[in-house]
Design an enzyme around this catalytic site. Structure first.
Site, PDB file in Angstrom:
ATOM      1  N   PRO A 120      18.654  10.921 -15.697  1.00  0.00           N
ATOM      2  CA  PRO A 120      19.976  10.657 -15.981  1.00  0.00           C
ATOM      3  C   PRO A 120      21.068  11.145 -15.236  1.00  0.00           C
ATOM      4  O   PRO A 120      21.010  12.211 -14.737  1.00  0.00           O
ATOM      5  CB  PRO A 120      19.799  11.189 -17.583  1.00  0.00           C
ATOM      6  CG  PRO A 120      18.789  10.957 -17.939  1.00  0.00           C
ATOM      7  CD  PRO A 120      17.670  11.150 -16.713  1.00  0.00           C
ATOM      8  N   CYS A 121      21.927  10.430 -15.002  1.00  0.00           N
ATOM      9  CA  CYS A 121      22.688  10.801 -13.638  1.00  0.00           C
ATOM     10  C   CYS A 121      24.189  11.247 -14.051  1.00  0.00           C
ATOM     11  O   CYS A 121      25.107  11.674 -13.418  1.00  0.00           O
ATOM     12  CB  CYS A 121      23.078   9.572 -12.737  1.00  0.00           C
ATOM     13  SG  CYS A 121      23.790   8.114 -13.399  1.00  0.00           S
ATOM     14  N   GLN A 122      24.275  11.180 -15.300  1.00  0.00           N
ATOM     15  CA  GLN A 122      25.793  11.465 -15.725  1.00  0.00           C
ATOM     16  C   GLN A 122      26.264  12.760 -15.247  1.00  0.00           C
ATOM     17  O   GLN A 122      27.481  13.106 -14.986  1.00  0.00           O
ATOM     18  CB  GLN A 122      26.073  11.256 -17.404  1.00  0.00           C
ATOM     19  CG  GLN A 122      25.928   9.719 -17.672  1.00  0.00           C
ATOM     20  CD  GLN A 122      24.770   9.427 -18.060  1.00  0.00           C
ATOM     21  OE1 GLN A 122      23.613  10.121 -17.795  1.00  0.00           O
ATOM     22  NE2 GLN A 122      24.394   8.357 -18.631  1.00  0.00           N
ATOM     23  N   PRO A 123      25.607  13.703 -15.293  1.00  0.00           N
ATOM     24  CA  PRO A 123      25.741  15.108 -15.008  1.00  0.00           C
ATOM     25  C   PRO A 123      26.640  15.272 -13.551  1.00  0.00           C
ATOM     26  O   PRO A 123      27.409  15.955 -13.173  1.00  0.00           O
ATOM     27  CB  PRO A 123      24.653  15.986 -14.745  1.00  0.00           C
ATOM     28  CG  PRO A 123      23.702  15.422 -15.920  1.00  0.00           C
ATOM     29  CD  PRO A 123      24.096  13.821 -15.578  1.00  0.00           C
ATOM     30  N   PHE A 124      26.039  14.190 -12.587  1.00  0.00           N
ATOM     31  CA  PHE A 124      26.557  14.193 -11.422  1.00  0.00           C
ATOM     32  C   PHE A 124      27.526  13.256 -10.915  1.00  0.00           C
ATOM     33  O   PHE A 124      27.880  13.144  -9.616  1.00  0.00           O
ATOM     34  CB  PHE A 124      25.391  14.206 -10.291  1.00  0.00           C
ATOM     35  CG  PHE A 124      24.259  15.108 -10.542  1.00  0.00           C
ATOM     36  CD1 PHE A 124      24.433  16.624 -10.176  1.00  0.00           C
ATOM     37  CD2 PHE A 124      23.083  14.878 -11.273  1.00  0.00           C
ATOM     38  CE1 PHE A 124      23.368  17.668 -10.662  1.00  0.00           C
ATOM     39  CE2 PHE A 124      22.337  15.707 -11.391  1.00  0.00           C
ATOM     40  CZ  PHE A 124      22.409  17.462 -11.207  1.00  0.00           C
TER      41      PHE A 124
END
Length: 393
Positions: A79-83
């Protein structure tokens, strides 16, 4: 070769892996709608996903020990939302950061290779320290974080091990930012890929060279006109070279015959053959339903038809809108349908999506373009095959 797909989402990377010849031993995804997309396509015997063992479960609770020890490749898009540029920018502090689970899968399965994809934002200077932490963990997945360590202390220990290690890293890991448009995807979508090979495999690999180029698209539009011919667009359009391209087009006139790459694919290419759902409602094309309400304003504009589309986005607080609509020939804007978005992500037309428009657009916005995934996966498969044929020294 058997593979494991983590954080499968809508299945873009997984379908690309399968198209490259990998056989999924497990496809892991926690989102119910995404798993229903897989199941419904399997019920329709869609070739892309037939026979996949889908596990609707949080990757943190998945038992990799049930899969055996002959897994050739682990792949996935943590999951890419943190970046992401549109996310909270919390990186390692974000509970949606699943890179630790990607590393756990590598550690427990010890595959011959792995392929992990994430947003370009991961490479920003803000995340440089954590980026290096990810890289080191993938090189030495067996050096786990201790209970009394924070991630920075763990990174320091990994750095010390790496700098003093006289032997090879457990995995040789390369990373690069790839633009999907450079590989035949009708979308400007930049993503960072981590590709690693277990050191004892002896594989020789480099990122695949681009197959498509913007210069070739400019030549086809403003020099030889073949692009307009393909779409039966009037000759008048060929004379209207945008000012931002004028000087470059003049330079290309002298070397256009030397171009060897195919042209970038455009939004118009992707939508070709699909009726406009705003006016044609009696078609039988799945996931091709008109959604009203699109509007443009400063900083919120749609994709241009005769260029690759903007990057489709999932959006932390729903679909942003600007990136998920396009400008029609009459100057009006319209939201992409789910089917049109699937075309932009190069999913096969037989593949249908489960859920509401916003939910399916979220699945698509998070997906890896199938064609890009297949290009990378085929190159990895070829290197593994070649390595297996080499005589042991």
């Amino acid at each position: 070769m058997r593979s494991v797909e983590l954080f499968a989402g809508a299945g873009g990377l997984a379908i690309g892996m399968a198209s490259a010849g990998f056989q999924h031993a497990a496809v892991v995804e926690w989102d119910h709608d995404a798993c229903e997309t897989f199941r419904e396509n399997q019920l329709r015997h869609a070739h892309a996903v037939e026979g996949w063992p889908v596990h609707e479960v949080d990757a943190r609770s998945f038992n990799f020990g049930t899969l055996g020890q002959d897994i050739a490749v682990v792949s996935g898009g943590p999951p890419c939302q943190p970046f992401s540029m549109g996310g909270k920018h919390q990186a390692q502090r974000d509970d949606r950061n699943m890179f630790p689970e990607a590393v756990r899968a590598v550690r427990e399965l010890m595959p011959k290779a792995f392929i992990f994809e994430n947003v370009k934002g991961l490479t920003r200077k803000t995340f440089a320290s954590y980026f290096s932490h990810i890289h080191l963990q993938l090189q030495y997945p067996e050096l786990t974080r201790r209970k009394d360590e924070n991630w920075m202390q763990h990174r320091a220990r990994l750095e010390q091990h790496h700098s003093s290690n006289k032997g090879q890293a457990t995995y040789n890991v390369l990373f690069d930012v790839l633009n999907a448009a450079d590989y035949g995807v009708p979308q400007k979508r930049e993503r960072v890929f981590f590709v690693g090979f277990r050191s004892d495999v002896g594989a020789r690999w480099s990122f695949p060279d681009p197959t498509h180029a913007e210069d070739a698209l400019l030549v086809s539009k403003w020099i030889n006109g073949t692009y307009w011919d393909e779409h039966s667009i009037s000759r008048k359009r060929r004379l209207e070279v945008p000012l931002r391209y004028a000087k470059h087009v003049e330079l290309l006139r002298t070397k256009s015959s030397l171009l060897i790459l195919d042209r970038w694919r455009t939004t118009r290419d992707a939508l070709s053959g699909l009726p406009d759902p705003e006016f044609v409602r009696d078609h039988e094309i799945p996931n091709h339903v008109f959604t009203p309400g699109a509007r443009a304003y400063v900083g919120h504009t749609g994709s241009v038809l005769d260029e690759p589309s903007k990057t489709l986005k999932a959006g932390y607080h729903g679909v942003p809108g600007g990136e998920n609509m396009f400008i029609k020939d009459d100057g009006k804007v319209r939201y992409f349908t789910v089917r049109e978005s699937a075309r932009l992500q190069t999913f096969p037309d037989e593949y249908e999506f489960h859920g509401s428009w916003s939910q399916t657009m979220r699945q698509l916005g998070n997906a890896v373009p199938v064609k890009l995934a297949e290009v990378v996966a085929r190159s990895v498969a070829a290197s593994l095959t070649l390595a297996s044929l080499q005589p042991e020294l």
